[in-house]
Design a protein around this motif. Structure first.
Motif, PDB file in Angstrom:
ATOM      1  N   GLY A  37       1.493  -7.199  -8.088  1.00  0.00           N
ATOM      2  CA  GLY A  37       0.460  -6.163  -8.095  1.00  0.00           C
ATOM      3  C   GLY A  37       0.705  -5.238  -9.270  1.00  0.00           C
ATOM      4  N   SER A  38      -0.209  -4.309  -9.494  1.00  0.00           N
ATOM      5  CA  SER A  38      -0.038  -3.436 -10.665  1.00  0.00           C
ATOM      6  C   SER A  38       0.957  -2.308 -10.410  1.00  0.00           C
ATOM      7  N   THR A  39       1.149  -1.918  -9.154  1.00  0.00           N
ATOM      8  CA  THR A  39       2.031  -0.775  -8.867  1.00  0.00           C
ATOM      9  C   THR A  39       3.458  -0.937  -9.406  1.00  0.00           C
ATOM     10  N   PRO A  40       4.117  -2.097  -9.216  1.00  0.00           N
ATOM     11  CA  PRO A  40       5.513  -2.170  -9.669  1.00  0.00           C
ATOM     12  C   PRO A  40       5.690  -2.354 -11.172  1.00  0.00           C
ATOM     13  N   LEU A  66       7.925 -11.468  -2.538  1.00  0.00           N
ATOM     14  CA  LEU A  66       7.233 -11.362  -1.252  1.00  0.00           C
ATOM     15  C   LEU A  66       6.280 -12.517  -0.972  1.00  0.00           C
ATOM     16  N   ASP A  67       5.548 -12.937  -2.012  1.00  0.00           N
ATOM     17  CA  ASP A  67       4.407 -13.804  -1.682  1.00  0.00           C
ATOM     18  C   ASP A  67       3.918 -14.605  -2.882  1.00  0.00           C
ATOM     19  N   GLU A  68       3.021 -15.533  -2.581  1.00  0.00           N
ATOM     20  CA  GLU A  68       2.390 -16.373  -3.612  1.00  0.00           C
ATOM     21  C   GLU A  68       1.058 -16.873  -3.059  1.00  0.00           C
ATOM     22  N   LEU A 131       8.367  -2.798  -2.156  1.00  0.00           N
ATOM     23  CA  LEU A 131       7.041  -3.071  -1.591  1.00  0.00           C
ATOM     24  C   LEU A 131       5.991  -2.218  -2.295  1.00  0.00           C
ATOM     25  N   GLY A 132       4.787  -2.781  -2.413  1.00  0.00           N
ATOM     26  CA  GLY A 132       3.602  -1.985  -2.686  1.00  0.00           C
ATOM     27  C   GLY A 132       2.806  -1.945  -1.397  1.00  0.00           C
ATOM     28  N   ILE A 133       1.634  -1.391  -1.459  1.00  0.00           N
ATOM     29  CA  ILE A 133       0.777  -1.384  -0.264  1.00  0.00           C
ATOM     30  C   ILE A 133      -0.651  -1.708  -0.701  1.00  0.00           C
ATOM     31  N   GLY A 134      -1.331  -2.533   0.098  1.00  0.00           N
ATOM     32  CA  GLY A 134      -2.734  -2.836  -0.195  1.00  0.00           C
ATOM     33  C   GLY A 134      -3.622  -1.667   0.228  1.00  0.00           C
ATOM     34  N   GLY A 137      -3.707  -1.405   3.750  1.00  0.00           N
ATOM     35  CA  GLY A 137      -2.440  -1.205   4.454  1.00  0.00           C
ATOM     36  C   GLY A 137      -1.550  -2.425   4.508  1.00  0.00           C
ATOM     37  N   HIS A 138      -1.926  -3.503   3.797  1.00  0.00           N
ATOM     38  CA  HIS A 138      -1.063  -4.688   3.890  1.00  0.00           C
ATOM     39  C   HIS A 138       0.242  -4.497   3.118  1.00  0.00           C
ATOM     40  N   ILE A 139       1.277  -5.183   3.583  1.00  0.00           N
ATOM     41  CA  ILE A 139       2.540  -5.284   2.839  1.00  0.00           C
ATOM     42  C   ILE A 139       2.813  -6.775   2.663  1.00  0.00           C
ATOM     43  N   GLY A 140       3.311  -7.148   1.451  1.00  0.00           N
ATOM     44  CA  GLY A 140       3.263  -8.569   1.113  1.00  0.00           C
ATOM     45  C   GLY A 140       1.792  -8.936   1.196  1.00  0.00           C
ATOM     46  N   PHE A 141       1.509 -10.013   1.903  1.00  0.00           N
ATOM     47  CA  PHE A 141       0.102 -10.339   2.192  1.00  0.00           C
ATOM     48  C   PHE A 141      -0.129 -10.303   3.702  1.00  0.00           C
ATOM     49  N   ASN A 142       0.622  -9.467   4.397  1.00  0.00           N
ATOM     50  CA  ASN A 142       0.414  -9.329   5.847  1.00  0.00           C
ATOM     51  C   ASN A 142      -0.781  -8.421   6.070  1.00  0.00           C
ATOM     52  N   ALA A 164     -10.052  -6.702  -4.024  1.00  0.00           N
ATOM     53  CA  ALA A 164      -9.077  -5.913  -4.799  1.00  0.00           C
ATOM     54  C   ALA A 164      -8.396  -6.772  -5.862  1.00  0.00           C
ATOM     55  N   ASN A 165      -8.148  -8.048  -5.528  1.00  0.00           N
ATOM     56  CA  ASN A 165      -7.373  -8.879  -6.459  1.00  0.00           C
ATOM     57  C   ASN A 165      -8.237  -9.675  -7.426  1.00  0.00           C
ATOM     58  N   THR A 166      -9.568  -9.562  -7.280  1.00  0.00           N
ATOM     59  CA  THR A 166     -10.469 -10.264  -8.203  1.00  0.00           C
ATOM     60  C   THR A 166     -10.205  -9.832  -9.643  1.00  0.00           C
ATOM     61  N   ARG A 167      -9.715  -8.601  -9.831  1.00  0.00           N
ATOM     62  CA  ARG A 167      -9.495  -8.122 -11.197  1.00  0.00           C
ATOM     63  C   ARG A 167      -8.466  -8.945 -11.971  1.00  0.00           C
ATOM     64  N   PHE A 168      -7.631  -9.683 -11.268  1.00  0.00           N
ATOM     65  CA  PHE A 168      -6.635 -10.508 -11.955  1.00  0.00           C
ATOM     66  C   PHE A 168      -7.189 -11.896 -12.309  1.00  0.00           C
ATOM     67  N   GLY A 201      -6.643   5.907  -4.434  1.00  0.00           N
ATOM     68  CA  GLY A 201      -7.174   4.768  -3.674  1.00  0.00           C
ATOM     69  C   GLY A 201      -6.245   4.326  -2.551  1.00  0.00           C
ATOM     70  N   LYS A 202      -4.976   4.697  -2.635  1.00  0.00           N
ATOM     71  CA  LYS A 202      -4.005   4.288  -1.602  1.00  0.00           C
ATOM     72  C   LYS A 202      -3.776   5.394  -0.570  1.00  0.00           C
ATOM     73  N   ALA A 203      -4.445   6.548  -0.753  1.00  0.00           N
ATOM     74  CA  ALA A 203      -4.117   7.721   0.074  1.00  0.00           C
ATOM     75  C   ALA A 203      -4.327   7.460   1.574  1.00  0.00           C
TER      76      ALA A 203
HETATM   77  C1  GLP Z   1      -1.158  -7.580  -3.553  1.00  0.00           C
HETATM   78  C2  GLP Z   1       0.266  -7.988  -3.131  1.00  0.00           C
HETATM   79  C3  GLP Z   1       1.000  -6.838  -2.502  1.00  0.00           C
HETATM   80  C4  GLP Z   1       0.728  -5.581  -3.291  1.00  0.00           C
HETATM   81  C5  GLP Z   1      -0.712  -5.192  -3.125  1.00  0.00           C
HETATM   82  C6  GLP Z   1      -1.124  -3.973  -3.927  1.00  0.00           C
HETATM   83  O1  GLP Z   1      -2.157  -8.263  -2.917  1.00  0.00           O
HETATM   84  N1  GLP Z   1       0.318  -9.116  -2.258  1.00  0.00           N
HETATM   85  O2  GLP Z   1       2.377  -7.135  -2.461  1.00  0.00           O
HETATM   86  O3  GLP Z   1       1.528  -4.523  -2.814  1.00  0.00           O
HETATM   87  O4  GLP Z   1      -1.569  -6.259  -3.337  1.00  0.00           O
HETATM   88  O5  GLP Z   1      -1.394  -4.268  -5.257  1.00  0.00           O
HETATM   89  P1  GLP Z   1      -1.579  -3.180  -6.362  1.00  0.00           P
HETATM   90  O6  GLP Z   1      -0.241  -2.631  -6.628  1.00  0.00           O
HETATM   91  O7  GLP Z   1      -2.124  -3.925  -7.547  1.00  0.00           O
HETATM   92  O8  GLP Z   1      -2.525  -2.167  -5.830  1.00  0.00           O
END
Ligand code: GLP
Length: 241
Positions: A37-40, A66-68, A131-134, A137-142, A164-168, A201-203
């Motif tokens: 994700g972009s946060t880290p 975390l995920d793929e 961790l980031g957060i979606g 509220g997701h963590i990883g892809f939970n 949210a992930n379409t931008r990639f 956006g994460k608030a």
């Molecule tokens: C992705 C990842 C998460 C990440 C989240 C937030 O889908 N699976 O691990 O924390 O989305 O992404 P971003 O940091 O780009 O907002």
């Protein structure tokens, strides 16, 4: 939970990198859990700087991501393996053989998931999990759900995550609908957890994580039950607290 609020995302990233640095200096062969994700990305830039300036040595560090996405080969431009290589691994002295990203390809993704948990356990467990957060509220892809899913598993992405992930990706249709993700038990088994959330956006997701009930509809709320969690926020992400 320890919560720290920073003026901006750069300062949050510096603090996150410092926490990683102290873990690696204390235990050079530590096992770190990494996120995409972009946060880290600013945190990874700080870690690269510390490595290139000779402060941090990654030669013995092992990592588990975390995920793929299911269906994306490691060399696919949008795979998380490729992301990690480009954003971090290619620029530090980590041994790529010590870096692990779950495999989203092959005939039996469920088997990949079970093997991933076994590999983490065999390595001795994660010392420090990033961790980031979606937005949801997701963590990883939970994803938000009516129960927490314990082990690493195959998940179906929600519309909100796909959006949210379409931008990639080039277009929305290209975003895989499934992913392999560390499960909630896998994440919660880490000895320390470090969450970074930035931007307004994460608030709401941050508020639900910290102030709400522990509820699988807000997956990150499970972190309230972990004994060693640090949450680093910028002002935007903290604006509803
Ligand atoms: C992705 C990842 C998460 C990440 C989240 C937030 O889908 N699976 O691990 O924390 O989305 O992404 P971003 O940091 O780009 O907002």
């Amino acid at each position: 939970m320890t919560i720290r609020v920073f003026e901006n995302d750069r300062l949050a990233a510096k603090a996150a990198a410092t926490i990683f640095a102290s873990e690696i200096l204390k235990k050079p062969d530590c096992i770190i859990g990494l996120a995409t994700g972009s946060t880290p990305v600013p945190t990874y830039q700080e870690l690269i700087r510390l490595n290139q300036e000779g402060v941090l040595d990654f030669s013995k560090v092992r990592s588990f991501n975390l995920d793929e996405y299911v269906g994306l080969a490691p060399e696919h431009p949008c795979s998380y393996r490729r992301f990690m290589n480009e954003q971090l691994f290619d620029h530090i002295n980590i041994d790529k053989a010590n870096t692990h990203v779950p495999s989203g390809i092959g005939d039996d993704p469920e088997k990949n998931a079970a093997e991933y948990d076994a590999a983490i356990e065999a390595a001795g467990g994660v010392d420090l999990q990033l961790l980031g957060i979606g937005h949801n509220g997701h963590i990883g892809f939970n994803e938000p759900c009516d129960r927490f899913i314990a082990p690493t598993n195959i998940v179906t992405l929600t519309d909100s995550t796909i959006n949210a992930n379409t931008r990639f990706f080039e277009k929305r249709e290209d975003v895989p609908r499934k992913a392999i993700s560390m499960g909630i038990r896998t994440i919660m088994s880490a000895r320390r957890i470090l969450m970074i959330a930035t931007g307004e956006g994460k608030a709401q997701a941050v508020r639900d994580m910290i102030c709400g009930d522990i509820d699988p509809r807000h997956p990150a709320s499970i972190l309230q039950a972990h004994h060693n969690v640090q949450i680093l926020l910028d002002k935007g992400a903290a604006s509803l607290l």
